[in-house]
Scaffold this motif. Sequence first.
Motif, short mmCIF file in Angstrom:
data_model
loop_
_atom_site.label_atom_id
_atom_site.label_comp_id
_atom_site.label_asym_id
_atom_site.label_seq_id
_atom_site.Cartn_x
_atom_site.Cartn_y
_atom_site.Cartn_z
N LEU A 17 41.41 32.15 90.89
CA LEU A 17 42.04 30.88 91.25
C LEU A 17 41.26 29.72 90.66
O LEU A 17 41.84 28.82 90.04
N PHE A 18 39.95 29.73 90.82
CA PHE A 18 39.13 28.65 90.29
C PHE A 18 39.26 28.56 88.77
O PHE A 18 39.43 27.47 88.21
N ASP A 19 39.21 29.70 88.08
CA ASP A 19 39.36 29.70 86.62
C ASP A 19 40.72 29.14 86.20
O ASP A 19 40.81 28.42 85.19
N ASN A 20 41.77 29.44 86.95
CA ASN A 20 43.08 28.88 86.66
C ASN A 20 43.11 27.37 86.89
O ASN A 20 43.73 26.64 86.13
N ILE A 21 42.44 26.91 87.94
CA ILE A 21 42.37 25.47 88.20
C ILE A 21 41.70 24.77 87.02
O ILE A 21 42.21 23.77 86.50
N VAL A 22 40.57 25.30 86.57
CA VAL A 22 39.85 24.69 85.45
C VAL A 22 40.71 24.71 84.19
O VAL A 22 40.78 23.73 83.45
N ARG A 23 41.39 25.83 83.94
CA ARG A 23 42.28 25.93 82.77
C ARG A 23 43.37 24.85 82.82
O ARG A 23 43.62 24.15 81.83
N ILE A 24 44.00 24.70 83.96
CA ILE A 24 45.07 23.71 84.12
C ILE A 24 44.53 22.30 83.95
O ILE A 24 45.15 21.46 83.30
N LEU A 25 43.37 22.03 84.53
CA LEU A 25 42.76 20.71 84.37
C LEU A 25 42.46 20.44 82.90
O LEU A 25 42.71 19.34 82.40
N ARG A 26 41.95 21.44 82.20
CA ARG A 26 41.66 21.29 80.77
C ARG A 26 42.96 21.01 79.99
O ARG A 26 43.01 20.11 79.15
N GLU A 27 44.00 21.79 80.27
CA GLU A 27 45.29 21.61 79.59
C GLU A 27 45.89 20.23 79.85
O GLU A 27 46.62 19.71 79.01
N ASN A 28 45.60 19.67 81.00
CA ASN A 28 46.12 18.35 81.37
C ASN A 28 45.13 17.23 81.06
O ASN A 28 45.33 16.10 81.52
N HIS A 29 44.10 17.54 80.33
CA HIS A 29 43.08 16.56 79.94
C HIS A 29 42.51 15.84 81.16
O HIS A 29 42.28 14.63 81.14
N ALA A 30 42.29 16.61 82.23
CA ALA A 30 41.82 16.04 83.49
C ALA A 30 40.37 16.41 83.79
O ALA A 30 39.86 16.06 84.86
N LEU A 31 39.70 17.12 82.89
CA LEU A 31 38.28 17.40 83.09
C LEU A 31 37.50 16.23 82.50
O LEU A 31 37.60 15.95 81.31
N PRO A 32 36.74 15.52 83.30
CA PRO A 32 36.03 14.33 82.80
C PRO A 32 34.93 14.69 81.81
O PRO A 32 34.30 15.75 81.91
N TYR A 33 34.71 13.81 80.87
CA TYR A 33 33.69 14.02 79.83
C TYR A 33 32.29 14.08 80.42
O TYR A 33 31.38 14.65 79.82
#
Length: 185
Positions: A17-33
């Motif tokens: 679940l956590f890995d999917n959350i991170v993947r989705i955040l990355r795909e949505n450009h929502a992981l902060p620099y």
Amino acid sequence: MKPLTELRKKPYTSEELFDNIVRILRENHALPYILDYATAVSRSYDHEIRTDEFDIMCDLGFGGSEGIYLTIFIQYDASNTVHIGTCKTLHNSKDALRTMAILEADVIWHTRQFVSEHSDDFIWTGYSVFLFKTDGSEPCFHFSSQTKDSAMEHIQTFLPREEYDHAVLRDNVNKTDTVIRKEEF
């Protein structure tokens, strides 16, 4: 309602679940620099998720050593919370805290969306009932029950109504479906 052939063969784990959350955040450009890392709990603490009935909870704050931590949990109820992962930045400014707060909101939003879109893959207990209209469209009514008897009572209550043609009773533990036609009552 996903067909049985498209369902997962085993429950999601907290790490998945956590890995999917991170993947989705990355795909949505929502992981902060400013993010230093985002890591799931270790495999030794991995947890099988057997229901979609949980909340995503986060704890945002300054760490004991350095930076800002966003700790992510799933919470089944007040006494049952499971840590699934942590995001960390080495930054410690007010702007960094705001950025991590936005990440927190995005984690909650995207996790709920993911679980909702894949709810059939998260339910591994009890029974689900899907009622189909006479026009043959997708299921129009869905509910869950912990016992087969309770699920059948619901079917007996709703299926005789004019707008329904048939029901599907899904055993969520064994991942089997039984079609129940109106004329069987």
